[in-house]
Design an enzyme around this catalytic site. Structure first.
Site, PDB file in Angstrom:
ATOM      1  N   SER A 166       0.845  -1.199   0.000  1.00 21.52           N
ATOM      2  CA  SER A 166       0.000   0.000   0.000  1.00 21.52           C
ATOM      3  C   SER A 166       0.882   1.252   0.000  1.00 21.52           C
ATOM      4  O   SER A 166       2.066   1.193   0.344  1.00 21.52           O
ATOM      5  CB  SER A 166      -0.924  -0.021   1.222  1.00 21.52           C
ATOM      6  OG  SER A 166      -0.194  -0.289   2.397  1.00 21.52           O
ATOM      7  N   GLU A 192       0.918   5.494   1.013  1.00 19.36           N
ATOM      8  CA  GLU A 192       0.249   6.524   1.820  1.00 19.36           C
ATOM      9  C   GLU A 192       0.499   7.921   1.258  1.00 19.36           C
ATOM     10  O   GLU A 192       1.613   8.247   0.851  1.00 19.36           O
ATOM     11  CB  GLU A 192       0.787   6.442   3.252  1.00 19.36           C
ATOM     12  CG  GLU A 192       0.190   7.485   4.183  1.00 19.36           C
ATOM     13  CD  GLU A 192       0.643   7.294   5.619  1.00 19.36           C
ATOM     14  OE1 GLU A 192       0.579   6.170   6.145  1.00 19.36           O
ATOM     15  OE2 GLU A 192       1.077   8.301   6.210  1.00 19.36           O
ATOM     16  N   THR A 231      -3.816  10.433   4.880  1.00 18.24           N
ATOM     17  CA  THR A 231      -3.735  10.827   6.291  1.00 18.24           C
ATOM     18  C   THR A 231      -4.826  11.846   6.650  1.00 18.24           C
ATOM     19  O   THR A 231      -5.482  12.428   5.778  1.00 18.24           O
ATOM     20  CB  THR A 231      -2.355  11.417   6.635  1.00 18.24           C
ATOM     21  OG1 THR A 231      -2.169  12.585   5.836  1.00 18.24           O
ATOM     22  CG2 THR A 231      -1.245  10.430   6.372  1.00 18.24           C
ATOM     23  N   ASP A 281      -1.868  13.007  17.176  1.00 19.71           N
ATOM     24  CA  ASP A 281      -1.034  13.734  18.134  1.00 19.71           C
ATOM     25  C   ASP A 281      -1.794  14.944  18.628  1.00 19.71           C
ATOM     26  O   ASP A 281      -2.455  15.622  17.844  1.00 19.71           O
ATOM     27  CB  ASP A 281       0.284  14.148  17.473  1.00 19.71           C
ATOM     28  CG  ASP A 281       1.202  12.947  17.362  1.00 19.71           C
ATOM     29  OD1 ASP A 281       1.300  12.202  18.357  1.00 19.71           O
ATOM     30  OD2 ASP A 281       1.787  12.748  16.285  1.00 19.71           O
ATOM     31  N   PHE A 301      11.793  14.615  11.503  1.00 20.04           N
ATOM     32  CA  PHE A 301      10.644  13.684  11.615  1.00 20.04           C
ATOM     33  C   PHE A 301      10.937  12.591  12.640  1.00 20.04           C
ATOM     34  O   PHE A 301      10.102  12.232  13.444  1.00 20.04           O
ATOM     35  CB  PHE A 301      10.475  12.932  10.289  1.00 20.04           C
ATOM     36  CG  PHE A 301       9.510  13.507   9.319  1.00 20.04           C
ATOM     37  CD1 PHE A 301       9.048  14.805   9.416  1.00 20.04           C
ATOM     38  CD2 PHE A 301       9.052  12.710   8.264  1.00 20.04           C
ATOM     39  CE1 PHE A 301       8.160  15.304   8.474  1.00 20.04           C
ATOM     40  CE2 PHE A 301       8.173  13.203   7.334  1.00 20.04           C
ATOM     41  CZ  PHE A 301       7.733  14.505   7.440  1.00 20.04           C
ATOM     42  N   HIS A 343       4.125  -0.983   3.468  1.00 18.96           N
ATOM     43  CA  HIS A 343       3.298   0.228   3.341  1.00 18.96           C
ATOM     44  C   HIS A 343       4.285   1.384   3.163  1.00 18.96           C
ATOM     45  O   HIS A 343       5.102   1.626   4.045  1.00 18.96           O
ATOM     46  CB  HIS A 343       2.474   0.412   4.619  1.00 18.96           C
ATOM     47  CG  HIS A 343       1.655   1.667   4.660  1.00 18.96           C
ATOM     48  ND1 HIS A 343       0.414   1.767   4.064  1.00 18.96           N
ATOM     49  CD2 HIS A 343       1.889   2.873   5.237  1.00 18.96           C
ATOM     50  CE1 HIS A 343      -0.089   2.988   4.283  1.00 18.96           C
ATOM     51  NE2 HIS A 343       0.793   3.679   4.984  1.00 18.96           N
TER      52      HIS A 343
END
Ligand SMILES: Cc1cc2nc3c(=O)[nH]c(=O)nc-3n(C[C@H](O)[C@H](O)[C@H](O)COP(=O)(O)OP(=O)(O)OC[C@H]3O[C@@H](n4cnc5c(N)ncnc54)[C@H](O)[C@@H]3O)c2cc1C
Length: 276
Positions: free
Chosen positions: A7, A9, A40, A100, A207, A257
Protein backbone atom coordinates in the site's frame (compact mmCIF):
# COMPACT_ATOMS: atom_id res chain seq x y z
CA UNK A 1 2.67 -18.01 2.73
CA UNK A 2 -0.37 -15.69 2.86
CA UNK A 3 -0.79 -13.09 0.11
CA UNK A 4 1.19 -9.97 0.90
CA UNK A 5 -0.31 -6.50 1.11
CA UNK A 6 1.34 -3.50 -0.53
CA UNK A 7 0.00 0.00 0.00
CA UNK A 8 0.99 3.64 -0.52
CA UNK A 9 0.25 6.52 1.82
CA UNK A 10 -0.48 10.13 0.82
CA UNK A 11 -1.37 13.31 2.66
CA UNK A 12 -4.28 15.46 1.44
CA UNK A 13 -2.97 18.22 -0.84
CA UNK A 14 -3.65 21.81 0.24
CA UNK A 15 -3.46 23.51 -3.17
CA UNK A 16 -4.59 22.86 -6.76
CA UNK A 17 -0.95 22.39 -7.71
CA UNK A 18 -0.52 19.85 -4.90
CA UNK A 19 -3.65 18.01 -6.04
CA UNK A 20 -2.32 17.82 -9.61
CA UNK A 21 1.06 16.55 -8.39
CA UNK A 22 -0.69 13.87 -6.34
CA UNK A 23 -2.74 12.74 -9.37
CA UNK A 24 0.52 12.28 -11.28
CA UNK A 25 2.08 10.40 -8.39
CA UNK A 26 -0.96 8.13 -8.20
CA UNK A 27 -0.86 7.44 -11.90
CA UNK A 28 2.75 6.32 -11.60
CA UNK A 29 2.18 4.19 -8.51
CA UNK A 30 -1.08 2.66 -9.77
CA UNK A 31 0.91 0.56 -12.27
CA UNK A 32 2.20 -1.45 -9.28
CA UNK A 33 -1.38 -2.47 -8.41
CA UNK A 34 -1.24 -1.81 -4.65
CA UNK A 35 -3.95 -3.28 -2.42
CA UNK A 36 -4.90 0.26 -1.42
CA UNK A 37 -3.87 3.90 -1.20
CA UNK A 38 -4.30 5.53 2.21
CA UNK A 39 -4.76 9.23 2.98
CA UNK A 40 -3.73 10.83 6.29
CA UNK A 41 -6.01 12.89 8.50
CA UNK A 42 -4.86 15.96 10.47
CA UNK A 43 -5.38 15.51 14.22
CA UNK A 44 -8.34 17.52 15.44
CA UNK A 45 -10.06 17.13 12.04
CA UNK A 46 -8.00 19.81 10.27
CA UNK A 47 -7.99 17.89 6.99
CA UNK A 48 -11.42 16.30 7.26
CA UNK A 49 -12.65 17.52 3.85
CA UNK A 50 -9.25 17.14 2.20
CA UNK A 51 -8.97 13.52 3.33
CA UNK A 52 -12.48 12.66 2.13
CA UNK A 53 -11.99 14.42 -1.22
CA UNK A 54 -8.68 12.67 -1.87
CA UNK A 55 -10.19 9.30 -0.99
CA UNK A 56 -13.19 9.86 -3.25
CA UNK A 57 -10.93 10.86 -6.12
CA UNK A 58 -8.86 7.71 -5.68
CA UNK A 59 -12.00 5.59 -5.75
CA UNK A 60 -13.28 7.37 -8.86
CA UNK A 61 -10.03 6.35 -10.53
CA UNK A 62 -10.94 2.75 -9.72
CA UNK A 63 -8.59 2.06 -6.79
CA UNK A 64 -9.21 0.98 -3.23
CA UNK A 65 -8.71 3.78 -0.70
CA UNK A 66 -8.45 3.87 3.07
CA UNK A 67 -8.86 7.18 4.90
CA UNK A 68 -6.96 7.61 8.18
CA UNK A 69 -9.10 8.79 11.08
CA UNK A 70 -7.59 10.25 14.24
CA UNK A 71 -9.80 10.72 17.29
CA UNK A 72 -7.95 13.02 19.67
CA UNK A 73 -9.88 16.25 20.30
CA UNK A 74 -13.07 14.83 18.77
CA UNK A 75 -16.43 14.04 20.27
CA UNK A 76 -18.28 10.78 19.73
CA UNK A 77 -20.77 12.76 17.62
CA UNK A 78 -17.99 14.12 15.32
CA UNK A 79 -16.50 10.70 14.80
CA UNK A 80 -19.92 9.10 14.27
CA UNK A 81 -20.67 11.67 11.56
CA UNK A 82 -17.37 11.10 9.75
CA UNK A 83 -17.82 7.31 9.87
CA UNK A 84 -21.34 7.61 8.51
CA UNK A 85 -20.12 9.82 5.65
CA UNK A 86 -17.45 7.29 4.75
CA UNK A 87 -20.00 4.50 4.91
CA UNK A 88 -22.47 6.45 2.75
CA UNK A 89 -19.73 6.71 0.14
CA UNK A 90 -19.18 2.95 0.29
CA UNK A 91 -15.77 3.21 2.00
CA UNK A 92 -14.99 0.03 3.93
CA UNK A 93 -11.39 0.43 5.04
CA UNK A 94 -10.04 2.78 7.74
CA UNK A 95 -6.70 3.44 9.45
CA UNK A 96 -7.78 4.21 13.04
CA UNK A 97 -5.46 6.38 15.13
CA UNK A 98 -5.31 8.48 18.21
CA UNK A 99 -3.42 11.29 16.50
CA UNK A 100 -1.03 13.73 18.13
CA UNK A 101 -2.40 16.31 20.51
CA UNK A 102 -1.98 19.67 18.73
CA UNK A 103 -0.01 22.16 20.87
CA UNK A 104 -2.35 24.33 22.89
CA UNK A 105 -5.20 21.81 22.80
CA UNK A 106 -6.75 21.60 26.25
CA UNK A 107 -9.77 19.40 25.66
CA UNK A 108 -8.72 15.97 24.42
CA UNK A 109 -12.33 15.13 23.60
CA UNK A 110 -14.18 11.85 24.08
CA UNK A 111 -11.42 9.46 23.04
CA UNK A 112 -8.06 9.23 24.82
CA UNK A 113 -6.49 6.32 22.96
CA UNK A 114 -6.85 4.57 19.62
CA UNK A 115 -8.25 1.37 21.19
CA UNK A 116 -11.31 3.43 22.23
CA UNK A 117 -11.78 4.53 18.61
CA UNK A 118 -11.47 0.94 17.37
CA UNK A 119 -14.07 -0.21 19.93
CA UNK A 120 -16.38 2.65 18.93
CA UNK A 121 -16.13 1.74 15.23
CA UNK A 122 -16.91 -1.90 16.00
CA UNK A 123 -19.82 -0.97 18.34
CA UNK A 124 -21.41 1.37 15.83
CA UNK A 125 -20.61 -0.33 12.50
CA UNK A 126 -19.92 -3.99 13.30
CA UNK A 127 -17.73 -5.50 10.59
CA UNK A 128 -18.49 -2.90 7.91
CA UNK A 129 -14.98 -1.42 8.11
CA UNK A 130 -11.68 -3.19 7.78
CA UNK A 131 -9.62 -1.49 10.51
CA UNK A 132 -5.87 -0.93 10.43
CA UNK A 133 -4.05 0.41 13.50
CA UNK A 134 -0.55 1.81 14.10
CA UNK A 135 2.32 -0.22 15.59
CA UNK A 136 5.67 1.00 16.93
CA UNK A 137 8.54 -1.51 16.69
CA UNK A 138 10.83 0.98 18.48
CA UNK A 139 8.01 1.95 20.86
CA UNK A 140 5.80 4.99 20.87
CA UNK A 141 7.61 8.14 22.09
CA UNK A 142 5.05 8.75 24.84
CA UNK A 143 4.87 5.16 26.05
CA UNK A 144 5.21 4.76 29.79
CA UNK A 145 7.67 1.93 29.11
CA UNK A 146 8.22 -0.83 26.54
CA UNK A 147 6.09 -3.40 28.37
CA UNK A 148 3.16 -0.98 28.75
CA UNK A 149 3.39 -0.08 25.05
CA UNK A 150 3.24 -3.75 24.02
CA UNK A 151 0.26 -4.28 26.34
CA UNK A 152 -1.51 -1.23 24.92
CA UNK A 153 -0.90 -2.47 21.38
CA UNK A 154 -2.39 -5.88 22.24
CA UNK A 155 -5.46 -4.15 23.78
CA UNK A 156 -5.88 -2.10 20.61
CA UNK A 157 -5.74 -5.23 18.45
CA UNK A 158 -8.19 -7.02 20.76
CA UNK A 159 -10.58 -4.08 20.44
CA UNK A 160 -11.12 -5.22 16.83
CA UNK A 161 -8.21 -4.34 14.50
CA UNK A 162 -7.78 -6.45 11.36
CA UNK A 163 -4.19 -5.43 10.58
CA UNK A 164 -1.47 -3.02 11.69
CA UNK A 165 0.96 -0.74 9.88
CA UNK A 166 4.18 0.20 11.64
CA UNK A 167 5.86 3.51 12.18
CA UNK A 168 8.91 3.58 9.93
CA UNK A 169 12.15 2.13 11.24
CA UNK A 170 15.63 1.53 9.89
CA UNK A 171 16.47 -1.40 12.11
CA UNK A 172 14.80 -4.57 10.83
CA UNK A 173 15.57 -6.45 14.06
CA UNK A 174 13.37 -4.04 16.04
CA UNK A 175 10.49 -5.05 13.75
CA UNK A 176 11.15 -8.80 13.99
CA UNK A 177 11.42 -8.60 17.78
CA UNK A 178 8.20 -6.57 18.05
CA UNK A 179 6.32 -9.09 15.90
CA UNK A 180 7.66 -12.00 17.99
CA UNK A 181 6.69 -10.28 21.24
CA UNK A 182 3.14 -9.45 20.25
CA UNK A 183 2.61 -12.86 18.65
CA UNK A 184 3.73 -14.42 21.93
CA UNK A 185 0.93 -12.37 23.52
CA UNK A 186 -1.64 -13.85 21.15
CA UNK A 187 -1.71 -11.27 18.33
CA UNK A 188 -2.17 -12.93 14.95
CA UNK A 189 -3.08 -10.06 12.61
CA UNK A 190 -0.66 -8.99 9.84
CA UNK A 191 1.79 -6.29 10.98
CA UNK A 192 2.92 -4.55 7.81
CA UNK A 193 6.20 -2.59 7.95
CA UNK A 194 5.88 1.12 7.17
CA UNK A 195 8.71 2.20 4.85
CA UNK A 196 10.10 5.74 4.66
CA UNK A 197 12.32 6.51 1.65
CA UNK A 198 15.47 8.47 2.54
CA UNK A 199 15.53 11.68 0.49
CA UNK A 200 16.60 14.59 2.66
CA UNK A 201 18.66 14.08 5.80
CA UNK A 202 17.60 17.24 7.69
CA UNK A 203 13.91 16.55 7.16
CA UNK A 204 14.30 12.88 8.04
CA UNK A 205 16.21 13.68 11.25
CA UNK A 206 13.49 16.15 12.32
CA UNK A 207 10.64 13.68 11.61
CA UNK A 208 12.49 10.86 13.32
CA UNK A 209 13.10 12.86 16.51
CA UNK A 210 9.39 13.68 16.69
CA UNK A 211 7.97 10.24 16.03
CA UNK A 212 10.51 8.16 17.92
CA UNK A 213 12.00 6.35 14.91
CA UNK A 214 15.70 5.82 15.47
CA UNK A 215 18.28 6.60 12.81
CA UNK A 216 21.13 4.24 13.79
CA UNK A 217 24.41 6.04 14.50
CA UNK A 218 26.24 4.51 11.55
CA UNK A 219 23.45 5.50 9.17
CA UNK A 220 23.19 9.04 10.57
CA UNK A 221 26.96 9.51 10.19
CA UNK A 222 26.98 8.15 6.64
CA UNK A 223 24.12 10.44 5.65
CA UNK A 224 25.71 13.44 7.38
CA UNK A 225 28.98 12.81 5.58
CA UNK A 226 27.28 13.60 2.23
CA UNK A 227 26.69 17.19 3.42
CA UNK A 228 24.65 19.10 0.80
CA UNK A 229 25.19 16.46 -1.88
CA UNK A 230 21.54 15.50 -2.15
CA UNK A 231 22.07 13.19 -5.14
CA UNK A 232 24.45 11.03 -3.07
CA UNK A 233 22.03 11.02 -0.10
CA UNK A 234 19.26 9.81 -2.38
CA UNK A 235 21.44 7.17 -4.04
CA UNK A 236 22.66 5.84 -0.70
CA UNK A 237 19.12 6.02 0.71
CA UNK A 238 17.75 3.96 -2.20
CA UNK A 239 20.35 1.24 -1.65
CA UNK A 240 19.71 1.17 2.07
CA UNK A 241 15.89 1.16 1.87
CA UNK A 242 15.87 -1.49 -0.88
CA UNK A 243 18.04 -3.77 1.28
CA UNK A 244 15.80 -3.16 4.28
CA UNK A 245 12.65 -4.06 2.31
CA UNK A 246 14.33 -7.09 0.82
CA UNK A 247 15.33 -8.37 4.24
CA UNK A 248 11.81 -7.79 5.61
CA UNK A 249 10.16 -9.64 2.73
CA UNK A 250 12.72 -12.49 2.81
CA UNK A 251 11.78 -12.94 6.45
CA UNK A 252 8.04 -13.15 5.85
CA UNK A 253 6.88 -9.57 6.45
CA UNK A 254 3.24 -9.61 5.29
CA UNK A 255 3.73 -6.74 2.81
CA UNK A 256 5.01 -3.15 2.81
CA UNK A 257 3.30 0.23 3.34
CA UNK A 258 5.21 3.10 1.74
CA UNK A 259 5.14 6.63 3.16
CA UNK A 260 5.31 8.32 -0.23
CA UNK A 261 5.17 12.01 0.90
CA UNK A 262 3.10 12.37 -2.30
CA UNK A 263 6.07 11.64 -4.58
CA UNK A 264 6.50 8.54 -6.74
CA UNK A 265 10.22 8.62 -7.64
CA UNK A 266 11.99 6.94 -4.72
CA UNK A 267 9.19 4.47 -4.03
CA UNK A 268 9.03 3.41 -7.69
CA UNK A 269 12.78 2.81 -7.78
CA UNK A 270 12.68 0.70 -4.62
CA UNK A 271 9.73 -1.25 -5.98
CA UNK A 272 11.47 -1.96 -9.29
CA UNK A 273 14.71 -2.95 -7.63
CA UNK A 274 12.85 -5.38 -5.39
CA UNK A 275 11.37 -6.93 -8.54
CA UNK A 276 7.90 -6.98 -6.99
C1 LIG B 1 0.76 3.98 9.99
C2 LIG B 1 0.57 5.27 10.73
C3 LIG B 1 -0.30 6.23 10.20
C4 LIG B 1 -0.52 7.44 10.88
N1 LIG B 1 -1.40 8.35 10.34
C5 LIG B 1 -1.71 9.47 11.03
C6 LIG B 1 -2.69 10.40 10.54
O1 LIG B 1 -3.27 10.22 9.48
N2 LIG B 1 -2.98 11.47 11.29
C7 LIG B 1 -2.36 11.71 12.50
O2 LIG B 1 -2.69 12.70 13.16
N3 LIG B 1 -1.41 10.87 12.97
C8 LIG B 1 -1.07 9.75 12.28
N4 LIG B 1 -0.12 8.88 12.76
C9 LIG B 1 0.61 9.23 14.00
C10 LIG B 1 -0.14 8.79 15.27
O3 LIG B 1 -1.39 9.43 15.34
C11 LIG B 1 0.72 9.16 16.45
O4 LIG B 1 1.87 8.35 16.50
C12 LIG B 1 0.03 9.18 17.80
O5 LIG B 1 0.91 9.77 18.75
C13 LIG B 1 -0.35 7.82 18.34
O6 LIG B 1 -1.40 7.27 17.66
P1 LIG B 1 -1.84 5.75 17.93
O7 LIG B 1 -3.06 5.52 17.16
O8 LIG B 1 -0.69 4.85 17.75
O9 LIG B 1 -2.19 5.87 19.50
P2 LIG B 1 -2.43 4.84 20.66
O10 LIG B 1 -2.48 3.44 20.20
O11 LIG B 1 -3.59 5.37 21.42
O12 LIG B 1 -1.10 5.00 21.54
C14 LIG B 1 -0.63 6.29 21.92
C15 LIG B 1 0.17 6.19 23.21
O13 LIG B 1 -0.71 5.94 24.30
C16 LIG B 1 -0.34 4.77 25.00
N5 LIG B 1 -1.58 4.12 25.43
C17 LIG B 1 -2.48 3.45 24.66
N6 LIG B 1 -3.49 3.02 25.41
C18 LIG B 1 -3.25 3.43 26.69
C19 LIG B 1 -3.95 3.31 27.92
N7 LIG B 1 -5.12 2.65 28.01
N8 LIG B 1 -3.40 3.89 29.05
C20 LIG B 1 -2.22 4.55 28.97
N9 LIG B 1 -1.53 4.70 27.81
C21 LIG B 1 -2.03 4.15 26.70
C22 LIG B 1 0.47 3.94 24.01
O14 LIG B 1 1.36 3.06 24.68
C23 LIG B 1 1.19 5.05 23.25
O15 LIG B 1 2.30 5.51 23.97
C24 LIG B 1 0.16 7.69 12.10
C25 LIG B 1 1.07 6.74 12.62
C26 LIG B 1 1.27 5.54 11.93
C27 LIG B 1 2.25 4.55 12.49
Amino acid sequence: MNARTFSFEFFPPKTQEGAEKLRNTRRQLAQFKPEFFSVTFGAGGTTQEGTLNAVLEIRQEGFAAAPHLSCIGSTRANIAEILQRYRDHGIRHIVALRGDIPSGMVDVGDFRYANELVSFIRETHGDWFQIEVAAYPEFHPQAQNAEADLRNFVNKVNAGADAAITQYFFNADAYFRFVDEVQARGVNIPIVPGIMPIQNFTQLARFSDMCGAEIPRWLRLRLQSFGDDSASIRAFGLDFVTELCDRLLQNDAPGLHFYTLNAAGAVSTVWQRLGL
